[in-house]
Design a protein around this motif. Structure first.
Motif, mmCIF file in Angstrom:
data_model
loop_
_atom_site.group_PDB
_atom_site.id
_atom_site.type_symbol
_atom_site.label_atom_id
_atom_site.label_comp_id
_atom_site.label_asym_id
_atom_site.label_seq_id
_atom_site.Cartn_x
_atom_site.Cartn_y
_atom_site.Cartn_z
ATOM 1 N N SER A 145 0.792 -1.228 0.000
ATOM 2 C CA SER A 145 0.000 0.000 0.000
ATOM 3 C C SER A 145 0.827 1.283 0.000
ATOM 4 O O SER A 145 0.287 2.365 -0.177
ATOM 5 C CB SER A 145 -0.956 0.015 1.202
ATOM 6 O OG SER A 145 -0.221 0.009 2.418
ATOM 7 N N GLY A 146 2.143 1.187 0.198
ATOM 8 C CA GLY A 146 2.994 2.368 0.154
ATOM 9 C C GLY A 146 3.279 2.786 -1.274
ATOM 10 O O GLY A 146 2.738 2.219 -2.232
ATOM 11 N N SER A 147 4.155 3.772 -1.430
ATOM 12 C CA SER A 147 4.415 4.311 -2.766
ATOM 13 C C SER A 147 5.016 3.263 -3.699
ATOM 14 O O SER A 147 4.525 3.059 -4.810
ATOM 15 C CB SER A 147 5.352 5.521 -2.664
ATOM 16 O OG SER A 147 4.717 6.580 -1.985
ATOM 17 N N ALA A 152 4.227 -1.026 -7.732
ATOM 18 C CA ALA A 152 4.472 -2.401 -8.182
ATOM 19 C C ALA A 152 3.165 -3.114 -8.506
ATOM 20 O O ALA A 152 3.079 -3.855 -9.497
ATOM 21 C CB ALA A 152 5.257 -3.171 -7.119
ATOM 22 N N VAL A 153 2.154 -2.907 -7.676
ATOM 23 C CA VAL A 153 0.851 -3.533 -7.931
ATOM 24 C C VAL A 153 0.308 -3.099 -9.286
ATOM 25 O O VAL A 153 -0.085 -3.930 -10.130
ATOM 26 C CB VAL A 153 -0.154 -3.177 -6.814
ATOM 27 C CG1 VAL A 153 -1.569 -3.571 -7.234
ATOM 28 C CG2 VAL A 153 0.217 -3.874 -5.510
ATOM 29 N N SER A 170 -7.011 -1.140 6.990
ATOM 30 C CA SER A 170 -7.509 0.143 6.489
ATOM 31 C C SER A 170 -7.134 0.404 5.032
ATOM 32 O O SER A 170 -7.709 1.294 4.394
ATOM 33 C CB SER A 170 -6.975 1.284 7.361
ATOM 34 O OG SER A 170 -5.559 1.356 7.286
ATOM 35 N N ASN A 171 -6.174 -0.355 4.508
ATOM 36 C CA ASN A 171 -5.741 -0.150 3.124
ATOM 37 C C ASN A 171 -6.216 -1.228 2.157
ATOM 38 O O ASN A 171 -5.812 -1.244 0.990
ATOM 39 C CB ASN A 171 -4.207 -0.068 3.064
ATOM 40 C CG ASN A 171 -3.682 1.237 3.620
ATOM 41 O OD1 ASN A 171 -4.184 2.307 3.302
ATOM 42 N ND2 ASN A 171 -2.665 1.146 4.466
ATOM 43 N N ARG A 176 -7.547 -3.108 -3.484
ATOM 44 C CA ARG A 176 -8.548 -3.689 -4.381
ATOM 45 C C ARG A 176 -8.801 -2.753 -5.567
ATOM 46 O O ARG A 176 -8.956 -3.203 -6.702
ATOM 47 C CB ARG A 176 -9.840 -3.953 -3.591
ATOM 48 C CG ARG A 176 -10.728 -5.037 -4.165
ATOM 49 C CD ARG A 176 -11.859 -5.387 -3.213
ATOM 50 N NE ARG A 176 -11.439 -6.301 -2.156
ATOM 51 C CZ ARG A 176 -11.377 -5.993 -0.870
ATOM 52 N NH1 ARG A 176 -11.721 -4.791 -0.460
ATOM 53 N NH2 ARG A 176 -10.986 -6.881 0.016
ATOM 54 N N SER A 177 -8.816 -1.450 -5.296
ATOM 55 C CA SER A 177 -9.053 -0.476 -6.364
ATOM 56 C C SER A 177 -7.913 -0.469 -7.380
ATOM 57 O O SER A 177 -8.108 -0.052 -8.528
ATOM 58 C CB SER A 177 -9.230 0.926 -5.770
ATOM 59 O OG SER A 177 -7.985 1.482 -5.366
ATOM 60 N N LEU A 178 -6.735 -0.920 -6.963
ATOM 61 C CA LEU A 178 -5.580 -0.972 -7.870
ATOM 62 C C LEU A 178 -5.529 -2.268 -8.672
ATOM 63 O O LEU A 178 -4.689 -2.407 -9.565
ATOM 64 C CB LEU A 178 -4.269 -0.821 -7.082
ATOM 65 C CG LEU A 178 -4.091 0.463 -6.287
ATOM 66 C CD1 LEU A 178 -2.731 0.463 -5.593
ATOM 67 C CD2 LEU A 178 -4.229 1.696 -7.181
#
Length: 303
Positions: A145-147, A152-153, A170-171, A176-178
């Motif tokens: 979830s970081g930069s 990478a995702v 919380s992330n 999922r949106s990515l």
């Protein structure tokens, strides 16, 4: 020109804004009047004396701005062009910066959005290249979830890979949106991955450095299928590749990302901007882990 520098190791209070001689580009390089510069975890690690030992040190790997001087052999940009890129001298948190690698800023991005791209983009692309992530493969990103993780995702999804990403509760929706399948990190990781992918994954990328390399090795079927960008000691202990820029940078990513950004396939949110004079506060915020997204210095260049 004004630039961020420190003369001794320590907390954010050692950071100073000093006057330094204007730099000039070498062959193949460009100089920019900096409009924005990215801040990364490596900045406070350097300031603490955990990376390079020489003093004094300047800071900054990535920046965006307007080309105001070009080096010998540069034919792909002209003075006045908007570009973003990476400084080979770690000195981009300044009014002027020489970029060793650069690309035009995508039309839909402003200087702040562009300044936060190069480090995360290059690091994520290099790691995926080293892992051989391609369409149809499955990759696990630990610390997604970081930069760098979110870069990478998105890049792996764009290649057609299946991505499983670890993050806090919380992330999960953000991942999922990515396009990733999110799972929580921590104890029981192997079981949670196997619940989604019974045969494990083809490769695994450790972005978080949270001591999970043995689990990643088991899930990916061997050390040769795992890369870490965050756990140097663990890489040595377990025989995993530690990816760093001196083993070849994926600079092609800077020129390739524009089309993905313009088509909506890639974004890297900026969490907070600060002025050059408030760089110490930016370090305090970043070190405390209170932001999700990039920290960016905004520079009102007098040049």
């Amino acid at each position: 020109m004004k630039a961020v520098r420190f003369n001794r190791f320590g907390g954010p209070e050692v950071l100073e804004i000093v006057d330094l001689p204007d730099p000039h580009p070498g062959p193949g390089e460009v100089r920019i009047a900096v409009r924005a510069a990215g801040i990364n975890a490596s900045d406070w690690k350097k300031r603490q004396g955990l990376m390079d030992q020489e003093l004094p040190q300047t800071l900054g790997h990535e920046a965006s701005g307007i080309v105001d001087e070009i080096g010998a052999g540069v034919v792909d940009v002209a003075v006045g062009d908007r570009v973003f890129g990476a400084s080979g001298e770690s000195a981009s948190q300044a009014e002027l910066a020489v970029l060793s690698f650069y690309a035009p800023i995508p039309p839909s991005l402003d200087f702040v959005g562009a300044a936060g791209l190069p480090a995360a983009l290059e690091t994520a692309t290099r790691a995926l290249d080293q892992l051989g992530v391609v369409g149809g493969s499955a990759v696990l990103v630990s610390g997604a979830s970081g930069s760098v993780g979110s870069a990478a995702v998105q890049l792996a999804v764009a290649r057609g890979a299946r991505v499983i990403g670890t993050a806090g509760r919380s992330n999960q929706d953000y991942l999922r949106s990515l396009g990733a399948e999110p799972i929580e990190y921590g104890d029981g990781l192997v079981d949670r991955v196997h619940a989604l992918a019974p045969d494990g994954v083809d490769s695994a990328l450790d972005v978080a450095g949270s001591g999970v390399l043995p689990e990643l090795i088991a899930l990916a079927g061997g050390t040769e299928h795992v890369v870490t960008i965050a756990d140097f000691a663990g890489a040595q202990e377990h025989g995993v590749r530690f990816s760093r820029g001196d083993d070849g940078r994926a600079v092609h990513a800077l020129r390739e990302i524009g089309a993905m950004i313009e088509s909506g396939q890639f974004s890297l949110p900026v969490a907070q901007t600060v002025s050059l004079g408030d760089v110490a506060e930016a370090h305090r915020v970043g070190e405390a882990g209170r932001v999700h997204g990039k920290l960016v210095l905004v520079i009102d260049s007098g040049h």
